[in-house]
Write an enzyme that holds these catalytic residues in place. Structure first.
Site, PDB file in Angstrom:
ATOM      1  N   THR B  17      -7.223  13.408  10.185  1.00 14.80           N
ATOM      2  CA  THR B  17      -6.781  13.969  11.465  1.00 14.80           C
ATOM      3  C   THR B  17      -6.619  12.897  12.541  1.00 14.80           C
ATOM      4  O   THR B  17      -6.123  13.172  13.627  1.00 14.80           O
ATOM      5  CB  THR B  17      -7.763  15.043  11.958  1.00 14.80           C
ATOM      6  OG1 THR B  17      -9.081  14.476  11.947  1.00 14.80           O
ATOM      7  CG2 THR B  17      -7.752  16.270  11.065  1.00 14.80           C
ATOM      8  N   GLY B  18      -7.050  11.653  12.251  1.00 10.47           N
ATOM      9  CA  GLY B  18      -6.851  10.555  13.201  1.00 10.47           C
ATOM     10  C   GLY B  18      -5.451   9.992  13.073  1.00 10.47           C
ATOM     11  O   GLY B  18      -4.723  10.284  12.117  1.00 10.47           O
ATOM     12  N   LYS B  43     -12.442  20.282  12.728  1.00 11.99           N
ATOM     13  CA  LYS B  43     -11.107  20.855  12.530  1.00 11.99           C
ATOM     14  C   LYS B  43     -10.968  21.572  11.187  1.00 11.99           C
ATOM     15  O   LYS B  43      -9.858  21.741  10.682  1.00 11.99           O
ATOM     16  CB  LYS B  43     -10.054  19.761  12.664  1.00 11.99           C
ATOM     17  CG  LYS B  43      -9.994  19.218  14.096  1.00 11.99           C
ATOM     18  CD  LYS B  43      -8.930  18.164  14.284  1.00 11.99           C
ATOM     19  CE  LYS B  43      -8.962  17.647  15.721  1.00 11.99           C
ATOM     20  NZ  LYS B  43      -8.186  16.441  15.916  1.00 11.99           N
ATOM     21  N   THR B  97     -12.186   0.785   6.464  1.00 16.70           N
ATOM     22  CA  THR B  97     -12.751   0.520   7.787  1.00 16.70           C
ATOM     23  C   THR B  97     -13.350  -0.887   7.885  1.00 16.70           C
ATOM     24  O   THR B  97     -14.110  -1.303   7.019  1.00 16.70           O
ATOM     25  CB  THR B  97     -13.833   1.568   8.112  1.00 16.70           C
ATOM     26  OG1 THR B  97     -13.242   2.848   8.039  1.00 16.70           O
ATOM     27  CG2 THR B  97     -14.436   1.330   9.487  1.00 16.70           C
ATOM     28  N   GLU B  98     -12.987  -1.580   8.982  1.00 13.69           N
ATOM     29  CA  GLU B  98     -13.487  -2.940   9.220  1.00 13.69           C
ATOM     30  C   GLU B  98     -14.598  -2.877  10.268  1.00 13.69           C
ATOM     31  O   GLU B  98     -14.693  -1.912  11.024  1.00 13.69           O
ATOM     32  CB  GLU B  98     -12.328  -3.806   9.736  1.00 13.69           C
ATOM     33  CG  GLU B  98     -12.634  -5.283   9.718  1.00 13.69           C
ATOM     34  CD  GLU B  98     -11.452  -6.154  10.168  1.00 13.69           C
ATOM     35  OE1 GLU B  98     -10.373  -5.599  10.461  1.00 13.69           O
ATOM     36  OE2 GLU B  98     -11.626  -7.380  10.226  1.00 13.69           O
ATOM     37  N   TYR B 162      -0.658  -8.573  -1.194  1.00 15.78           N
ATOM     38  CA  TYR B 162       0.740  -8.135  -1.026  1.00 15.78           C
ATOM     39  C   TYR B 162       1.676  -9.275  -1.442  1.00 15.78           C
ATOM     40  O   TYR B 162       2.693  -9.071  -2.091  1.00 15.78           O
ATOM     41  CB  TYR B 162       1.073  -7.748   0.423  1.00 15.78           C
ATOM     42  CG  TYR B 162       0.095  -6.836   1.114  1.00 15.78           C
ATOM     43  CD1 TYR B 162      -0.805  -6.057   0.386  1.00 15.78           C
ATOM     44  CD2 TYR B 162       0.071  -6.754   2.504  1.00 15.78           C
ATOM     45  CE1 TYR B 162      -1.704  -5.222   1.038  1.00 15.78           C
ATOM     46  CE2 TYR B 162      -0.821  -5.920   3.155  1.00 15.78           C
ATOM     47  CZ  TYR B 162      -1.713  -5.158   2.422  1.00 15.78           C
ATOM     48  OH  TYR B 162      -2.599  -4.358   3.074  1.00 15.78           O
ATOM     49  N   GLU B 212     -11.493 -16.021  -1.383  1.00 14.90           N
ATOM     50  CA  GLU B 212     -11.478 -16.805  -0.143  1.00 14.90           C
ATOM     51  C   GLU B 212     -12.874 -17.361   0.091  1.00 14.90           C
ATOM     52  O   GLU B 212     -13.808 -17.040  -0.642  1.00 14.90           O
ATOM     53  CB  GLU B 212     -11.003 -15.930   1.031  1.00 14.90           C
ATOM     54  CG  GLU B 212     -11.882 -14.732   1.323  1.00 14.90           C
ATOM     55  CD  GLU B 212     -11.209 -13.702   2.246  1.00 14.90           C
ATOM     56  OE1 GLU B 212      -9.990 -13.539   2.205  1.00 14.90           O
ATOM     57  OE2 GLU B 212     -11.941 -13.054   3.005  1.00 14.90           O
ATOM     58  N   HIS B 250     -12.033 -12.469   8.471  1.00 13.66           N
ATOM     59  CA  HIS B 250     -12.898 -11.535   7.754  1.00 13.66           C
ATOM     60  C   HIS B 250     -14.361 -11.870   8.010  1.00 13.66           C
ATOM     61  O   HIS B 250     -14.737 -13.039   8.047  1.00 13.66           O
ATOM     62  CB  HIS B 250     -12.650 -11.621   6.243  1.00 13.66           C
ATOM     63  CG  HIS B 250     -11.337 -11.036   5.823  1.00 13.66           C
ATOM     64  ND1 HIS B 250     -10.681 -11.460   4.697  1.00 13.66           N
ATOM     65  CD2 HIS B 250     -10.572 -10.070   6.367  1.00 13.66           C
ATOM     66  CE1 HIS B 250      -9.559 -10.761   4.562  1.00 13.66           C
ATOM     67  NE2 HIS B 250      -9.467  -9.925   5.566  1.00 13.66           N
TER      68      HIS B 250
END
Lengths: 378, 297
Positions: B17-18, B43, B97-98, B162, B212, B250
């Protein structure tokens, strides 16, 4: 966020960890007044976020007001490992019988908290042989129990006189580490005094920025150590930025690609001026903000924009770059590489506006080479 | 077969819903992913473009048979959202989520390990998981992917994954699954978990691993590759020139006290027999070469 020693000690004190009586100041007169208050002898300590303060002359013992004045004056003129000393901490000197080391941090490999305790303190922990460090791995669901802490202290073979005091401090340090949202809570040295007391003579605390929302008190810790002006600007504009000392400004989308862009610039013989992750959007506003921050850096001689179009299409990014250029008067030419979704359309837009200030290159390697050549004035 | 996410997976979106949740949830649905439910206690009973909203993950699972949860909620409530998803009974949780605090991550990781050992968590702070041609959960742009295999990708970084998808697709090489494990200090799923899944997957013939700086997950992966992986591995590590003590975007990408350098990771992977690319654009060529060596091109 890394805390200065005195901030770390204030943080420790909140969790009941015994620290020496002391105060912080930025001037010599106050230093003398603090010394008179806490009582001689005192230690005058430079407050900078770097190790090796003692060797650099940033930690001095003073037995009277003249000595405080002398040392405070000198220490406030020091620059230690590139860190200008702006504040000094004056505390009552401690009698030291023995020096230990204690810390909590996250073991990313085991995904457990790691406690380290050693009877060899006051030196860099990296120089202590592994067999002389007692380690304990703590499951965050279980926590550190008093029994486990006692066994850990016994394993570390501290002076038996220190056992009770050490157990107490370690439980409090764990509380500080967990409930204080520290990613590192370190006491080095943790001392045993001749009269059998254990207390923290130094404090090294790193706080988890991601937890700031539940620690409004951290506001007091910010803004004391002057950060890179470029990093301050970037923070205001909500950009992920790390200032570096090269001549090629970098804008990329995604932390991984931005890191990789810094790497490729150095691989082809140049040096990046910054790491900047513009994020997924890369709209004209974002691009203009990023260019404004980079433009502020006088060392920048070329700007390498490295974009991989995913959900954000390259043609949108290209339009963003053109619009941003109209809004920001740039000090250095832009070298652009676009790949991914709608890359051809994006390249076409850039090429229509191409000049010696806006250069399109087909891939990351060639773009990096071009940026480095321009930065070097070739 | 694809790994962990298939055309049969049914997805509940915590955060549908966000604004972000709606954008990515609907985008995943448009790709063909079975997005069957959303969750928002305030909701419940409403819908987002026909997708029913439930009060809890448990309710959504009961009503729709959802077996995957896509978490796209603010950081302050994300740790609880992960635990709710596990309790609700989904087998795979994908958390993009970060900025979840490190201690919350450690607590959630160990809680799942003790109480929900069969629930897999991808992330937090991951790009998601894409099985091209089958289903997509998260941010991964499907435009640059190609279905049918034979390459599996596992990456801490989104954009570098990507890039790898794009390079492979440009060479005409398809992918089985592209797995994001995320850039945070305590990822729910490790490189080793993904390597094991790709090794067991018949359709995957070669593996791309993108790491990384920070931590030792790549070194551990290298040991695992040496002992257990018979399929060719192409690797890339970001952050070779990153300065020590600085977080490179990160939360987990930091060289601290000399540990977690790209150089050490590249060395370990090379010694384990992986081909290590010098930059991300080399990934396509190295995979092509690896496939030729095993007679697949």
């Amino acid at each position: 966020m890394d805390l200065l020693e005195y901030q770390g000690k204030q943080y420790f004190a909140k969790f009941g960890i015994p620290v020496s009586a002391g105060e912080v100041t930025d001037n010599v007169d106050d230093a003398v007044a603090i010394a008179e208050k806490v009582g001689y002898p005192v230690v005058v300590k430079a407050q900078v976020l770097t190790g090796g303060r003692g060797k650099a002359g940033g930690v001095k013992l003073a037995n009277n007001a003249d000595e405080v004045r002398f040392h405070a004056t000198n220490i406030l003129k020091l620059t230690i490992n590139g860190h200008v000393v702006r504040k000094i901490w004056i505390e009552r000197a401690s009698d030291i019988a023995e020096e230990y080391y204690a810390s909590f941090t996250l073991d990313r490999s085991k995904k457990l908290h790691l406690g380290m305790l050693s009877a060899q303190g006051g030196v860099e922990i990296e120089s202590v042989p592994d067999e002389d460090i007692a380690k304990i791995w703590i499951d965050p669901v279980v926590g550190l129990t008093a029994d486990a802490a006692r066994q850990w202290v016994l394993d570390a073979k501290l002076n038996p006189k220190a056992t009770d005091g050490a157990v107490d401090i370690l439980l409090k340090l764990y509380d500080c580490y967990i409930n204080g949202d520290a990613t590192l809570a370190e006491i080095n040295p943790l001392i045993l005094t001749p009269d059998g007391k254990v207390h923290a003579l130094d404090a090294k605390v790193s706080l988890d920025d991601a937890a700031a929302h539940r620690h409004p008190e951290w506001e007091n810790f910010t803004g004391l150590e002057p950060i890179d002006e470029r990093e301050r600007m970037a923070k205001e504009k909500d950009l992920q930025y790390v200032g570096l000392d090269g001549t090629v400004g970098i804008i990329a989308n995604g932390a991984g690609l931005a890191m990789s862009t810094v790497d490729i610039v150095s691989q082809v013989g140049g040096k990046a001026a910054n790491f900047l992750d513009i994020g997924g959007g890369a709209s004209a506003d974002h691009m203009a903000n990023a260019l404004t921050v980079i433009n502020h850096d006088e060392n920048v001689k070329a700007v390498f924009i490295n974009i991989f179009g995913g959900i954000t299409r390259c043609d949108e990014v290209a339009r963003g770059i053109i619009q941003a250029m109209e809004r920001v008067q740039l000090r250095a030419p832009l070298i652009v590489r676009l790949d991914g979704t709608n890359a051809e359309e994006g390249r076409k837009i850039i090429e229509e506006h191409a000049s010696d200030r806006l250069i399109m290159k087909p891939n990351m390697l060639v773009a990096a080479q071009t940026a480095v050549e321009i930065a070097k004035g070739k | 077969m694809a790994v962990w996410l298939t055309e049969n997976s049914k997805v509940v979106v915590q955060g549908l819903t966000g604004k972000q949740g709606q954008f990515y949830g609907l985008r995943n649905k448009a790709y063909g992913t079975k997005v069957v439910a959303g969750v928002n206690p305030k909701k419940a009973g409403t819908d987002v473009e026909g997708i029913p909203i439930f009060a809890t993950v448990a309710d959504a699972v009961k009503a729709t048979g959802a077996d995957v949860s896509f978490i796209i909620v603010p950081a302050a409530i994300a740790a609880d959202a992960i635990l709710e998803a596990a309790e609700g009974g989904v087998g795979l949780i994908v958390c993009v989520t970060e900025h979840i605090p490190a201690h919350d991550q450690a607590r959630v990781y160990n809680t799942l390990k003790h109480q929900y050992p069969n629930t897999r968590l991808l992330g937090p702070n991951c790009a998601g998981i894409l099985s091209p041609g089958r289903a997509n959960v998260g941010f991964t742009p499907t435009e640059v992917s190609k279905g049918g295999g034979p390459v599996g990708i596992v990456s801490r970084s989104g954009t570098l994954a990507y890039q790898a998808l794009y390079e492979l697709t440009a060479e005409g090489i398809g992918q089985t699954t592209c797995i994001g494990i995320g850039g945070d200090p305590v990822p729910g799923t490790s490189f080793i978990d993904a390597l094991k899944a790709f090794q067991e997957d018949d359709e995957t013939q070669a593996i791309v691993l993108i790491g990384e700086i920070g931590g030792s997950a790549e070194e551990e992966a290298a040991e695992y590759i040496k002992a257990n992986i018979t399929k060719p591995v192409v690797a890339y590590i970001g952050g070779v020139s990153a300065p020590p003590g600085k977080k490179m975007g990160h939360a987990g990408a930091i060289v601290s006290r000399g540990k977690g350098t790209a150089q050490a990771k590249m060395k370990a992977l090379t010694e384990a027999g992986a081909k290590v690319a010098n930059n991300p654009t080399e990934i396509g060529g190295l995979v092509l070469q690896a496939l030729k060596e095993i007679g697949l091109r």
